[in-house]
Design a protein around this motif. Structure first.
Motif, PDB file in Angstrom:
ATOM      1  N   GLY A 110       0.827  -1.195   0.000  1.00 50.11           N
ATOM      2  CA  GLY A 110       0.000   0.000   0.000  1.00 50.11           C
ATOM      3  C   GLY A 110       0.862   1.246   0.000  1.00 50.11           C
ATOM      4  O   GLY A 110       1.935   1.278   0.612  1.00 50.11           O
ATOM      5  N   SER A 111       0.423   2.265  -0.695  1.00 47.62           N
ATOM      6  CA  SER A 111       1.216   3.501  -0.785  1.00 47.62           C
ATOM      7  C   SER A 111       0.282   4.677  -1.068  1.00 47.62           C
ATOM      8  O   SER A 111      -0.883   4.501  -1.429  1.00 47.62           O
ATOM      9  CB  SER A 111       2.250   3.384  -1.908  1.00 47.62           C
ATOM     10  N   VAL A 112       0.819   5.868  -0.894  1.00 48.90           N
ATOM     11  CA  VAL A 112       0.080   7.091  -1.195  1.00 48.90           C
ATOM     12  C   VAL A 112       0.510   7.576  -2.575  1.00 48.90           C
ATOM     13  O   VAL A 112       1.699   7.659  -2.865  1.00 48.90           O
ATOM     14  CB  VAL A 112       0.359   8.181  -0.132  1.00 48.90           C
ATOM     15  N   LYS A 113      -0.464   7.891  -3.415  1.00 53.66           N
ATOM     16  CA  LYS A 113      -0.137   8.395  -4.751  1.00 53.66           C
ATOM     17  C   LYS A 113       0.653   9.695  -4.628  1.00 53.66           C
ATOM     18  O   LYS A 113       0.327  10.546  -3.801  1.00 53.66           O
ATOM     19  CB  LYS A 113      -1.408   8.660  -5.551  1.00 53.66           C
ATOM     20  N   PRO A 114       1.695   9.874  -5.450  1.00 57.56           N
ATOM     21  CA  PRO A 114       2.471  11.115  -5.409  1.00 57.56           C
ATOM     22  C   PRO A 114       1.605  12.329  -5.741  1.00 57.56           C
ATOM     23  O   PRO A 114       0.619  12.213  -6.483  1.00 57.56           O
ATOM     24  CB  PRO A 114       3.547  10.905  -6.478  1.00 57.56           C
ATOM     25  N   PHE A 115       2.003  13.471  -5.217  1.00 59.54           N
ATOM     26  CA  PHE A 115       1.243  14.710  -5.418  1.00 59.54           C
ATOM     27  C   PHE A 115       1.026  15.016  -6.888  1.00 59.54           C
ATOM     28  O   PHE A 115      -0.077  15.401  -7.300  1.00 59.54           O
ATOM     29  CB  PHE A 115       1.971  15.875  -4.736  1.00 59.54           C
ATOM     30  N   ASP A 116       2.072  14.853  -7.706  1.00 60.01           N
ATOM     31  CA  ASP A 116       1.937  15.241  -9.114  1.00 60.01           C
ATOM     32  C   ASP A 116       0.923  14.382  -9.870  1.00 60.01           C
ATOM     33  O   ASP A 116       0.392  14.804 -10.895  1.00 60.01           O
ATOM     34  CB  ASP A 116       3.290  15.216  -9.841  1.00 60.01           C
ATOM     35  N   GLN A 117       0.614  13.205  -9.345  1.00 63.23           N
ATOM     36  CA  GLN A 117      -0.383  12.348  -9.988  1.00 63.23           C
ATOM     37  C   GLN A 117      -1.801  12.770  -9.655  1.00 63.23           C
ATOM     38  O   GLN A 117      -2.744  12.449 -10.400  1.00 63.23           O
ATOM     39  CB  GLN A 117      -0.184  10.884  -9.574  1.00 63.23           C
ATOM     40  N   VAL A 118      -1.979  13.455  -8.554  1.00 62.44           N
ATOM     41  CA  VAL A 118      -3.333  13.804  -8.105  1.00 62.44           C
ATOM     42  C   VAL A 118      -3.547  15.318  -8.039  1.00 62.44           C
ATOM     43  O   VAL A 118      -4.608  15.768  -7.602  1.00 62.44           O
ATOM     44  CB  VAL A 118      -3.616  13.180  -6.727  1.00 62.44           C
ATOM     45  N   GLN A 119      -2.570  16.085  -8.497  1.00 64.66           N
ATOM     46  CA  GLN A 119      -2.684  17.545  -8.389  1.00 64.66           C
ATOM     47  C   GLN A 119      -3.913  18.089  -9.103  1.00 64.66           C
ATOM     48  O   GLN A 119      -4.638  18.926  -8.565  1.00 64.66           O
ATOM     49  CB  GLN A 119      -1.421  18.225  -8.933  1.00 64.66           C
ATOM     50  N   GLU A 120      -4.159  17.619 -10.328  1.00 62.64           N
ATOM     51  CA  GLU A 120      -5.308  18.121 -11.084  1.00 62.64           C
ATOM     52  C   GLU A 120      -6.614  17.747 -10.387  1.00 62.64           C
ATOM     53  O   GLU A 120      -7.553  18.548 -10.336  1.00 62.64           O
ATOM     54  CB  GLU A 120      -5.287  17.550 -12.505  1.00 62.64           C
ATOM     55  N   GLN A 121      -6.676  16.554  -9.856  1.00 61.52           N
ATOM     56  CA  GLN A 121      -7.858  16.107  -9.105  1.00 61.52           C
ATOM     57  C   GLN A 121      -8.087  17.012  -7.888  1.00 61.52           C
ATOM     58  O   GLN A 121      -9.222  17.435  -7.615  1.00 61.52           O
ATOM     59  CB  GLN A 121      -7.664  14.659  -8.647  1.00 61.52           C
ATOM     60  N   ILE A 122      -7.007  17.316  -7.174  1.00 59.53           N
ATOM     61  CA  ILE A 122      -7.102  18.193  -6.006  1.00 59.53           C
ATOM     62  C   ILE A 122      -7.560  19.586  -6.427  1.00 59.53           C
ATOM     63  O   ILE A 122      -8.421  20.199  -5.790  1.00 59.53           O
ATOM     64  CB  ILE A 122      -5.750  18.268  -5.274  1.00 59.53           C
ATOM     65  N   HIS A 123      -6.960  20.077  -7.517  1.00 55.77           N
ATOM     66  CA  HIS A 123      -7.305  21.416  -8.005  1.00 55.77           C
ATOM     67  C   HIS A 123      -8.805  21.519  -8.257  1.00 55.77           C
ATOM     68  O   HIS A 123      -9.458  22.468  -7.804  1.00 55.77           O
ATOM     69  CB  HIS A 123      -6.524  21.716  -9.282  1.00 55.77           C
ATOM     70  N   GLN A 124      -9.345  20.550  -8.977  1.00 53.19           N
ATOM     71  CA  GLN A 124     -10.768  20.576  -9.302  1.00 53.19           C
ATOM     72  C   GLN A 124     -11.627  20.467  -8.046  1.00 53.19           C
ATOM     73  O   GLN A 124     -12.644  21.158  -7.908  1.00 53.19           O
ATOM     74  CB  GLN A 124     -11.100  19.441 -10.274  1.00 53.19           C
ATOM     75  N   GLN A 125     -11.219  19.616  -7.131  1.00 51.18           N
ATOM     76  CA  GLN A 125     -11.994  19.402  -5.913  1.00 51.18           C
ATOM     77  C   GLN A 125     -12.025  20.654  -5.048  1.00 51.18           C
ATOM     78  O   GLN A 125     -13.084  21.068  -4.567  1.00 51.18           O
ATOM     79  CB  GLN A 125     -11.403  18.235  -5.124  1.00 51.18           C
TER      80      GLN A 125
END
Length: 252
Positions: free
Chosen positions: A206-221
């Protein structure tokens, strides 16, 4: 420099700019095809028909009808309301620092579960499983054995179940697969479906996805949350300024 005129329909000059403006309203995936002259010609034909029907509407008095005037008034209200609401939220921005702050505070949202990739052979009885196990120990390939003996549909893929996380398999199977060693034959393992022989081929912690992989998702949210908050707050202000009276029992 005068605009390039592509056609004249009912006295209206259709310019290249008008055509391009219409194309820009198409979804991006459709705009890709508009570099084809035939596709552009089809859009131009639509514009020509649009202006021809408008001329017909004017001459037949449709634009003077009560129905038309009511529709125009409704569209005006909807358009003005939409533009006003958009003006409230369009200036809201989110910085990368704020995105990172959200990421650090909500890492559980971006957690990837531990995974196991395994093959299995499913048979009806422990005796059958032990018999197949002996053949495997004598050198029979696991995938070949699955195709030959397994009653699970995965037999068509040599028993391959792909990657799975906890909660996707029955408890007994899951426990054996997650605790078993890679490349070592496991079983027989009894479940409600029968007896399994399991071969774990890979494990992913188990691991946490790196920030750069989820940045766009975070931005939209984050931006959607802030826009909704700004919208709700503005509605409250407008209610106070202009007044709202909600009738009780109107809606069933």
């Amino acid at each position: 420099m005068s605009e390039k005129i592509l056609a004249v329909a009912a006295g209206h000059e259709i310019t290249e700019q008008e055509l391009n403006n219409l194309i820009r309203n198409y979804p991006p995936e459709q705009q890709i095809y508009m570099s084809d002259p035939r596709a552009k010609q089809q859009v131009l034909d639509q514009l020509i028909a649009f202006h021809l029907f408008y001329k017909m509407a004017v001459e037949e008095g449709i634009t003077e009808s009560q129905e038309y005037q009511e529709l125009v008034a409704k569209v005006k209200v909807e358009l003005a309301s939409h533009m006003a609401a958009t003006s409230v939220v369009e200036s809201i921005q989110v910085t990368e620092a704020e995105e990172k702050e959200y990421y650090e505070k909500h890492m559980e949202q971006f957690q990837e579960k531990a995974q196991v990739r395994a093959r299995h052979i499913l048979v009806d009885t422990r005796q059958q499983a032990e018999s197949v196990s002996q053949e495997l120990e004598q050198g029979l390939d696991f995938a070949e054995a699955a195709e030959k003996y397994s009653t699970c549909p995965s037999r068509e893929k040599g028993g391959d179940l792909g990657y799975f996380t906890r909660g996707q398999m029955v408890p007994e199977f899951e426990k054996a697969a997650f605790e078993g060693e890679i490349g070592k034959l496991i079983g027989p393992v009894e479940t409600q479906f029968g007896c399994h022989l399991i071969l774990v081929e890979d494990k992913k912690e188990g691991s946490v996805k790196p920030f750069d992989q989820v940045q766009e998702q975070i931005h939209q949210q984050v931006i959607q949350t802030r826009q909704q908050a700004a919208y709700d707050e503005k509605v409250k202000e407008l209610e106070a300024a202009y007044g709202v009276e909600r009738k009780q029992g109107v809606i069933d």
